[in-house]
Design an enzyme around this catalytic site. Structure first.
Site, short mmCIF file in Angstrom:
data_model
loop_
_atom_site.label_atom_id
_atom_site.label_comp_id
_atom_site.label_asym_id
_atom_site.label_seq_id
_atom_site.Cartn_x
_atom_site.Cartn_y
_atom_site.Cartn_z
N TYR A 1 -1.97 -0.63 10.63
CA TYR A 1 -2.10 -1.04 9.23
C TYR A 1 -0.85 -0.66 8.45
CZ TYR A 1 -3.62 -1.07 4.38
OH TYR A 1 -3.70 -1.30 3.02
N SER B 1 0.88 -1.18 0.00
CA SER B 1 0.00 0.00 0.00
C SER B 1 0.91 1.21 0.00
CB SER B 1 -0.87 0.01 1.26
OG SER B 1 -1.49 1.28 1.45
#
Length: 289
Positions: free
Chosen positions: A152, A138
């Site tokens: 995350y 990501s």
């Protein structure tokens, strides 16, 4: 230079989002695709019938489940060419308010799930002397400047780290590794089925709540990137003879990456004297004095 021969793909988390778009495009192009989800029915319903499609029910956090799936792929298709470690979920919440269990659960899927796949697939790839492992990280694995996404981001930073090391470890076997860092894609990633929030929220973290709310309501459904184009980019990536170590997807990902690189360079320049003061022969000097 690109190669366009038909390949056997293995995609985790393919019942929705980028994974589903990728599986559908590959099948339409005549590739053989094995794909995983916790519920095989979700895969079959999402993709439909195709004799080149092998849907698998897999718990990627369970090494035995992953190993059995890889064996099924080899038994069914005879080989394995491209692995896409795509399964993962978002977790919003301040570092302080997320429990140990909530944090570890995110790592179990986003990090250790991919490591299970790699560990079970590498013996076959080494024996073949070929293969391409694509790990989906990501932009949040390159910059952590998002209040409320610390854990995350930590999982996705881990994906960047082990991907870079893995690339060096396996290149001698003819196996390629790329870490892909998408920006915001218009999938259900920010919906309640894919974005977890803390069970115990601390009211003082107003900025975190605001960021969380923006992701769930304002950004969700308005993401700038098309998952179909993202899937097409990954297929192009797998066709490259010499694929890159890093691929950022989306103009937003590029902008955020460039901002992070600029910030790091600025810190390095401003604090070089302090940072380089640790050598035995270094002259210690503190900036500003």
């Amino acid at each position: 230079m690109e190669t366009t021969n038909q390949k056997v793909w293995f995609i985790t988390g393919a019942s929705k989002g980028l994974g589903l778009s990728l599986a559908k495009q590959l099948l339409a192009q005549g590739h053989q695709v094995a794909a995983t989800s916790r519920r095989v029915e979700d895969l079959s319903q999402a993709v439909g019938g195709n004799d080149k499609f092998l849907p698998l029910s897999v718990d990627i956090s369970n090494e035995d489940s992953v190993g059995a799936a890889i064996e099924q792929v080899i038994s069914h298709f005879g080989r394995l060419d491209v692995i896409v470690n795509n399964a993962g979920y978002g977790l919003a919440g301040a570092v302080e308010e997320l429990t140990d269990a909530e944090s570890r659960a995110n790592f179990d899927i986003n990090v250790f799930g991919s490591l299970n796949v790699i560990r079970k697939a590498m013996p076959y790839l080494r024996q073949q002397g070929s293969g391409h492992i694509i790990n989906i990280a990501s932009i949040g694995g390159f910059t952590g400047a998002f209040a409320g996404f610390g854990i995350y981001c930590a999982t996705k930073f881990a994906v960047h780290g082990f991907s870079e090391s893995l690339r060096e470890e396996v290149k001698g076997f003819g196996v390629k590794v790329t870490v892909v860092s998408p920006g915001y894609f218009r999938t259900n990633f920010l919906s309640s089925t894919s974005l977890n929030v803390p069970v115990n929220q601390i009211q003082e973290y107003q900025e975190v709540r605001a960021v969380q709310d923006a992701h769930e309501h304002d950004i969700n459904g308005n993401q700038p990137n098309d998952p179909e184009k993202g899937a097409a980019a990954m297929i192009s990536l797998a066709n490259l003879e010499n694929p890159p170590a890093h691929l950022f997807l989306g103009e937003d990902a590029y902008a955020l990456a460039e901002a992070k690189i600029a910030a790091v360079q600025q810190d390095m320049k401003q604090w070089a004297a302090l940072g380089k003061s640790t050598g035995f022969d270094a002259v210690v000097s503190t900036p500003g004095h």
